[in-house]
Design a protein around this motif. Structure first.
Motif, PDB file in Angstrom:
ATOM      1  N   VAL A   1       0.965  -0.847  -0.177  1.00  0.00           N
ATOM      2  CA  VAL A   1       0.232   0.342  -0.204  1.00  0.00           C
ATOM      3  C   VAL A   1       1.054   0.881  -0.062  1.00  0.00           C
ATOM      4  CG1 VAL A   1      -1.526   1.471   1.563  1.00  0.00           C
ATOM      5  CG2 VAL A   1      -1.879  -0.934   1.020  1.00  0.00           C
ATOM      6  N   LEU A   2       2.076   1.567   0.678  1.00  0.00           N
ATOM      7  CA  LEU A   2       2.721   2.596   0.765  1.00  0.00           C
ATOM      8  C   LEU A   2       3.148   3.131  -0.074  1.00  0.00           C
ATOM      9  CD1 LEU A   2       3.147   2.322   4.390  1.00  0.00           C
ATOM     10  CD2 LEU A   2       1.624   3.140   3.668  1.00  0.00           C
ATOM     11  N   LYS A   3       3.806   1.887  -0.499  1.00  0.00           N
ATOM     12  CA  LYS A   3       5.383   2.526  -1.495  1.00  0.00           C
ATOM     13  C   LYS A   3       4.816   1.924  -2.879  1.00  0.00           C
ATOM     14  CE  LYS A   3       9.142   1.002   1.839  1.00  0.00           C
ATOM     15  NZ  LYS A   3      10.299   0.009   2.433  1.00  0.00           N
ATOM     16  N   HIS A   4       4.185   0.520  -3.502  1.00  0.00           N
ATOM     17  CA  HIS A   4       3.344   0.983  -4.242  1.00  0.00           C
ATOM     18  C   HIS A   4       2.517   1.176  -4.708  1.00  0.00           C
ATOM     19  CE1 HIS A   4       6.701  -3.277  -5.200  1.00  0.00           C
ATOM     20  NE2 HIS A   4       6.734  -2.556  -3.628  1.00  0.00           N
ATOM     21  N   ALA A   5       1.176   0.699  -4.523  1.00  0.00           N
ATOM     22  CA  ALA A   5       0.327   1.799  -4.680  1.00  0.00           C
ATOM     23  C   ALA A   5       0.301   3.528  -4.535  1.00  0.00           C
ATOM     24  CB  ALA A   5      -0.964   0.691  -4.006  1.00  0.00           C
ATOM     25  N   LEU A   6       0.222   3.995  -3.728  1.00  0.00           N
ATOM     26  CA  LEU A   6      -0.392   5.021  -3.025  1.00  0.00           C
ATOM     27  C   LEU A   6      -0.129   6.372  -3.743  1.00  0.00           C
ATOM     28  CD1 LEU A   6      -1.493   5.753  -1.257  1.00  0.00           C
ATOM     29  CD2 LEU A   6       0.418   6.480   0.357  1.00  0.00           C
ATOM     30  N   ARG A   7       1.840   6.246  -4.810  1.00  0.00           N
ATOM     31  CA  ARG A   7       1.781   7.563  -5.079  1.00  0.00           C
ATOM     32  C   ARG A   7       1.342   7.103  -6.654  1.00  0.00           C
ATOM     33  NH1 ARG A   7       8.122   7.495  -6.456  1.00  0.00           N
ATOM     34  NH2 ARG A   7       7.725   7.092  -4.718  1.00  0.00           N
ATOM     35  N   ASN A   8       0.311   6.116  -7.353  1.00  0.00           N
ATOM     36  CA  ASN A   8       0.058   6.018  -8.824  1.00  0.00           C
ATOM     37  C   ASN A   8      -1.602   6.111  -8.336  1.00  0.00           C
ATOM     38  OD1 ASN A   8       1.503   5.620 -10.672  1.00  0.00           O
ATOM     39  ND2 ASN A   8       1.756   3.130 -10.064  1.00  0.00           N
ATOM     40  N   ALA A   9      -2.220   6.176  -6.678  1.00  0.00           N
ATOM     41  CA  ALA A   9      -3.637   6.139  -6.653  1.00  0.00           C
ATOM     42  C   ALA A   9      -3.663   7.951  -6.121  1.00  0.00           C
ATOM     43  CB  ALA A   9      -3.565   4.898  -5.247  1.00  0.00           C
ATOM     44  N   LEU A  10      -2.613   8.481  -6.185  1.00  0.00           N
ATOM     45  CA  LEU A  10      -3.386  10.165  -5.648  1.00  0.00           C
ATOM     46  C   LEU A  10      -2.691  10.775  -7.137  1.00  0.00           C
ATOM     47  CD1 LEU A  10      -0.833  10.290  -2.418  1.00  0.00           C
ATOM     48  CD2 LEU A  10      -3.691  10.035  -2.821  1.00  0.00           C
ATOM     49  N   ILE A  11      -2.720  10.117  -8.086  1.00  0.00           N
ATOM     50  CA  ILE A  11      -2.700  11.228  -9.357  1.00  0.00           C
ATOM     51  C   ILE A  11      -4.008  11.873 -10.031  1.00  0.00           C
ATOM     52  CG2 ILE A  11      -2.660  11.414 -11.905  1.00  0.00           C
ATOM     53  CD1 ILE A  11      -0.411   9.452 -11.071  1.00  0.00           C
ATOM     54  N   ALA A  12      -5.064  10.616  -9.720  1.00  0.00           N
ATOM     55  CA  ALA A  12      -6.442  11.364  -9.763  1.00  0.00           C
ATOM     56  C   ALA A  12      -7.013  12.157  -8.878  1.00  0.00           C
ATOM     57  CB  ALA A  12      -7.615   9.845  -9.812  1.00  0.00           C
ATOM     58  N   PRO A  13      -6.678  11.745  -7.441  1.00  0.00           N
ATOM     59  CA  PRO A  13      -7.202  12.855  -7.012  1.00  0.00           C
ATOM     60  C   PRO A  13      -6.660  14.079  -7.032  1.00  0.00           C
ATOM     61  CG  PRO A  13      -6.891  10.691  -5.688  1.00  0.00           C
ATOM     62  CD  PRO A  13      -6.365  10.243  -6.939  1.00  0.00           C
ATOM     63  N   PHE A  14      -5.510  14.262  -7.334  1.00  0.00           N
ATOM     64  CA  PHE A  14      -4.908  15.355  -7.363  1.00  0.00           C
ATOM     65  C   PHE A  14      -5.542  17.030  -8.478  1.00  0.00           C
ATOM     66  CE2 PHE A  14      -2.583  18.390 -10.048  1.00  0.00           C
ATOM     67  CZ  PHE A  14      -2.319  19.070  -8.980  1.00  0.00           C
ATOM     68  N   THR A  15      -6.230  15.503  -9.644  1.00  0.00           N
ATOM     69  CA  THR A  15      -7.234  16.794 -10.302  1.00  0.00           C
ATOM     70  C   THR A  15      -7.832  17.480  -9.197  1.00  0.00           C
ATOM     71  OG1 THR A  15      -6.092  14.960 -11.672  1.00  0.00           O
ATOM     72  CG2 THR A  15      -7.914  16.280 -13.094  1.00  0.00           C
ATOM     73  N   VAL A  16      -8.877  16.366  -8.769  1.00  0.00           N
ATOM     74  CA  VAL A  16      -9.861  16.388  -7.708  1.00  0.00           C
ATOM     75  C   VAL A  16      -9.665  17.231  -7.192  1.00  0.00           C
ATOM     76  CG1 VAL A  16     -11.729  15.636  -6.583  1.00  0.00           C
ATOM     77  CG2 VAL A  16     -10.794  14.171  -9.016  1.00  0.00           C
ATOM     78  N   ILE A  17      -9.501  17.491  -6.483  1.00  0.00           N
ATOM     79  CA  ILE A  17      -8.914  18.663  -5.212  1.00  0.00           C
ATOM     80  C   ILE A  17      -8.471  19.133  -5.898  1.00  0.00           C
ATOM     81  CG2 ILE A  17      -6.757  18.867  -3.830  1.00  0.00           C
ATOM     82  CD1 ILE A  17      -6.234  16.213  -2.452  1.00  0.00           C
ATOM     83  N   MET A  18      -7.609  19.981  -7.266  1.00  0.00           N
ATOM     84  CA  MET A  18      -7.439  22.026  -7.425  1.00  0.00           C
ATOM     85  C   MET A  18      -8.844  21.371  -8.341  1.00  0.00           C
ATOM     86  SD  MET A  18      -4.835  22.129  -7.031  1.00  0.00           S
ATOM     87  CE  MET A  18      -4.861  23.493  -8.201  1.00  0.00           C
ATOM     88  N   LEU A  19      -9.683  21.148  -8.673  1.00  0.00           N
ATOM     89  CA  LEU A  19     -11.246  21.172  -9.089  1.00  0.00           C
ATOM     90  C   LEU A  19     -11.625  21.348  -7.893  1.00  0.00           C
ATOM     91  CD1 LEU A  19     -11.836  18.907 -12.303  1.00  0.00           C
ATOM     92  CD2 LEU A  19     -10.893  21.062 -12.587  1.00  0.00           C
ATOM     93  N   GLN A  20     -11.815  20.900  -6.273  1.00  0.00           N
ATOM     94  CA  GLN A  20     -12.676  21.602  -5.482  1.00  0.00           C
ATOM     95  C   GLN A  20     -12.421  23.457  -5.340  1.00  0.00           C
ATOM     96  OE1 GLN A  20     -14.206  19.910  -3.178  1.00  0.00           O
ATOM     97  NE2 GLN A  20     -14.871  18.675  -5.067  1.00  0.00           N
TER      98      GLN A  20
END
Lengths: 361, 474
Positions: free
Chosen positions: A274-293
């Motif tokens: 979770v911490l080393k492999h998945a997290l970094r890739n999983a946070l790309i999409a939320p970045f856009t969403v956060i900016m659009l908030q």
């Protein structure tokens, strides 16, 4: 990449021009101007007097020319009165007619004059924006980490009990608009007659009569935990659910990817996956969403500032709109539109930077 | 007469039970959390050598079980209050909860009938029937239908008129008896009085009608606009797509609240802007239906003519009534302030629908059955409306539910700022706005509409979630 940014920038400028024109058109409709003339001049003006007042004060020309003047690409109007006194858009008490510049509009940094507050718009809006900035900063500081944690926890084991309960929590938070959660928070935590505050003060666990303060007026001078928690929580709650759901979806998708399975088969512990492999890739999409908030938060800020009496940008917008303060409202709109467009641009460019799979030729 | 208590005669028995349920639930939650942190796992099913199954119960399982039974106990107590309200006749015994339960009697009957029928025939009802397989979906549907039936039966549920004022009842707490009631009038203000002395309970119930009159219809119109523009934009692409997408992004870049403040003011209504916007936006449903029937019955001229004539006549009849308030029969009309609220909500929602539809069409148009249709020589509109649209229904239905919720929130926002609604209107946004002024001293007028709005939107979101889950199983 440079071309992509340039093109996005061009579209942004075009959008900004269209939007400001629409706002200018809507605020400068004849009924609005008539009301302005009657509040500035005399409430019992006849139609002819209103027309001449508007003409005298530079509201007479065609809309597109006035828009140009306001923008600062058309020379500001000047007019010689019957007594030889020269008045004009760029002329006021501080700058006499001889020294006045030809252009004075948005591009020259002149936002105009607020008729209700009797002050330059730029003087008013700066301080108000700073106050809202503080509110936004704390709202983001609470909302983003909380939403990401909820989303990652829910998405790492899709369909688990933890996932289902956290998803229900985030659905509930998206179903609670600011004016509902604000009211509930005030009643529960900041009322001297209801909620938990009377009980807590009876037990002697809190010093004042309420746990938190139901008005953020004092937070304008001095932000404390006591007076600022409720507005921040109210804003953060509504946006949180949405970001959390996006993070969950993105995390769940990443967790089904091939490389995660490989890491599992290699024997990497779940925590490390979770911490080393998945997290970094999983946070790309939320970045856009956060900016659009940001544009969403703007609505939230207006509601929360009205509810908690915090005189920031949103409160100013409401006041300007309800008092028919045309120039101030226009300036507020510019700021709002600017925030929305810039965050869109950042989210687009940031997405391309973050996601190595997208290459713009 | 005395103040009504919240729980009435059943209170002394059920209140401790409810408190115990809450305590057990919290203990279970904490226990579960601590045990999970300490590394305990939930028990797993094991298959034994003799083909039997055993479940190893760990402390985590017991904590979860305690939470589950606590929730059930809590719900049972709530149910008992409502039943208590129905069987007891004296309001003092019913308590406020029971008395409210009794006023909602038509809603309970309608809900029970609806659920009984739906669950009996759920295998024959398609996606709607499948909804009853998911608990989340059922809870959401129940909440939505509760408010739907409340809106329908509002006339019989309310205890007083929504704008009836009894000045002695100003800011009175829930359960206050009337000072000198008229004959046949209800004896209590169940949820207290607001700052003008109106009944909070009745206003909340009538508010459901105000909201549900506008929200679903506005969402439907937004969908018509979004679909009519999104289908060709996605299917044809090119210049049309570029222009429409630019316009949609333009509207989306407008902060909603600013748009409302610019659009929903008396001056704008004076300038006639809402009528022009309505004239444009309300055309789209007519265009949609005409194109729909035209492409379907292209080869059957008589049928085609009949359907198009019917949709044109009905369409323009509604159009003249709704947009211009000029219905020749005088049946349909919309007051100016409602029209502007309606139009601006449609205007805000349709670009998002447009983007969703466009995205789905871009995905679906590469499928084989679309290519097959093109090879057969079907027209582009037939393919869009009768091949692509039916296959896009799943996501669209889910988004429809979510969007009604969002529209409800928008309507509440408008009411909260006092935009476009008449000052006496009982809609939830305005009642929250009125109640918030004295919120820290008198919390009771603002809380019921706030909770009502939240539960309706929550119901719609849960319903959408259930529908999404069930439609993905196909």
């Amino acid at each position: 990449m440079g071309l992509f940014i340039l093109r996005r920038f061009g579209v942004m400028i075009l959008t900004a021009l269209c939007l400001t024109f629409v706002v200018f058109f809507l605020t400068n409709l004849y009924p609005n101007l008539e009301k302005l003339a009657k509040t500035q001049g005399n409430a019992r003006m006849t139609d002819a007097e209103v027309a001449s007042w508007l003409d005298r004060n530079g509201y007479g020309g065609p809309l597109i020319v006035r828009y140009g003047e306001w923008l600062g690409v058309v020379p500001g109007w000047t007019r010689e009165g019957a007594d030889g006194e020269v008045t004009g858009r760029c002329i006021d008490a501080a700058t006499p007619a001889e020294e006045a510049p030809t252009f004075c509009g948005l591009l020259q940094g002149d936002l105009g004059y607020s008729t209700v507050s009797d002050d330059e718009v730029s003087n008013i809006i700066g301080g108000r924006l700073a106050l809202t900035g503080v509110l936004m900063f704390w709202a983001f500081a609470v909302m983003v980490p909380a939403a990401l944690i909820i989303g990652v926890l829910a998405g790492m084991k899709e369909g688990s009990r933890l996932d289902r309960s956290l998803s229900t929590v985030s659905i509930a938070s998206t179903a609670t608009p600011e004016y509902v959660s604000g009211v509930i928070f005030i009643v529960l935590l900041a009322s001297s007659t209801a909620g938990i505050s009377p009980w807590l003060s009876e037990m002697g666990w809190i010093e004042g009569r309420t746990l938190f303060l139901g008005s953020a007026r004092s937070a304008m001078d001095d932000v404390t935990f006591w007076n600022f928690t409720l507005p921040v929580m109210t804003i953060a709650l509504y946006g949180m659910g949405y970001i959390a759901r996006m993070t969950r979806a993105s995390m769940a998708e990443v967790m089904t990817a091939q490389y995660i399975r490989t890491a599992r088969l290699k024997g990497v512990s779940f925590r490390n996956i979770v911490l080393k492999h998945a997290l970094r890739n999983a946070l790309i999409a939320p970045f856009t969403v956060i900016m659009l908030q940001f544009p969403w938060l703007l609505t939230g800020v207006v509601i929360v500032e009205t509810l908690f009496n915090y005189n920031g940008f949103g409160w100013t917008l409401v006041q300007a709109a309800s008092n028919n303060d045309i120039e101030l409202l226009l300036a507020c709109s510019i700021v709002a539109v600017f925030v929305v467009l810039v965050t869109q641009l950042i989210s687009d460019i940031g997405y391309v930077f973050l996601n190595p799979r997208i290459r713009i030729s | 007469m005395d103040l009504l208590t919240w729980t009435g005669a059943l209170g002394p028995i059920l209140n401790p039970l409810m408190l115990a349920a809450v305590a057990v639930f919290l203990l279970g939650l904490i226990g579960n959390f601590v045990l999970t942190l300490a590394g305990q796992q939930a028990g797993e099913v094991q298959i034994n050598a003799d083909h039997t199954l055993t479940i190893n119960r760990t402390p985590v399982d017991y904590a979860l079980m305690a939470m589950k039974y606590a929730v059930l106990l809590f719900l049972a107590c709530c149910l008992a209050y409502i039943i208590g309200g129905l069987v007891q006749s004296d309001p003092m015994d019913q308590g406020i909860l029971g008395a409210m339960g009794r006023r909602f009697l038509p809603v309970w009957i309608a809900l029970i009938v609806l659920f009984a029928l739906s669950i009996t025939f759920k295998r024959k009802l398609g996606l709607y029937g499948k909804l009853f397989d998911s608990l989340i979906g059922m809870i959401g549907f129940g909440l939505v239908m509760f408010w739907m039936f409340t809106a329908i039966f509002a006339g019989t549920i309310i205890t007083f008129g929504p704008i009836d004022v009894i000045s002695q009842m100003r800011n009175e707490v829930p359960g206050t008896p009337l000072p000198n009631p008229d004959d046949g009038a209800y004896l209590y203000y169940l949820l207290g009085g607001d700052n003008l002395g109106r009944d909070v309970f009745s206003r909340m119930v009538m508010g459901a009608r105000e909201v549900l009159k506008i929200a679903p219809a506005a969402t439907l119109f937004a969908f018509m606009v979004g679909i009519t523009l999104g289908l060709p934009a996605g299917y044809f692409g090119g210049k049309l797509d570029t222009v429409l997408t630019f316009i949609a992004n333009l509207v989306l870049a407008f902060p909603v609240i600013l748009l409302f403040y610019l659009l929903v003011t008396p001056e704008i209504v004076d300038a006639g802007i809402p009528t022009y916007m309505a004239a444009v936006l309300f055309l789209f449903p007519i265009i949609f239906f005409v194109v729909l029937f035209n492409s379907r019955y292209h080869t059957q001229p008589t049928k085609r003519l009949a359907y198009i004539a019917i949709s044109l006549v009905i369409g323009f009849w509604l159009y003249s009534g709704l947009a211009f308030n000029a219905d020749p029969l005088g049946l349909i009309s919309m007051p100016g302030n409602i029209l502007i609220v309606f139009v601006s909500v449609v205007f805000v929602n349709s670009p998002t629908v447009f983007r969703i539809v466009r995205g789905i069409v871009l995905d679906i148009k590469t499928r084989d059955y679309v290519a097959a249709g093109q090879t057969r020589g079907e027209g582009p509109w037939y393919i869009m409306l009768w091949e692509i649209l039916p296959n896009a229904r799943g996501p669209l239905i889910v988004d429809f539910c979510l969007r009604i919720g969002y529209t409800t929130i928008l309507l509440g926002t408008l009411g909260f700022f006092g935009l476009g609604v008449s000052p006496e209107s009982p809609d939830w946004g305005s009642t929250i706005n009125e109640g918030r002024r004295l919120l820290t001293i008198y919390p009771h007028p603002a809380l019921p509409p706030a909770l009502a709005l939240m539960s309706l939107v929550l119901g719609l979101n849960l319903l959408a979630d259930g529908l999404r889950e069930e439609s993905l199983k196909d």
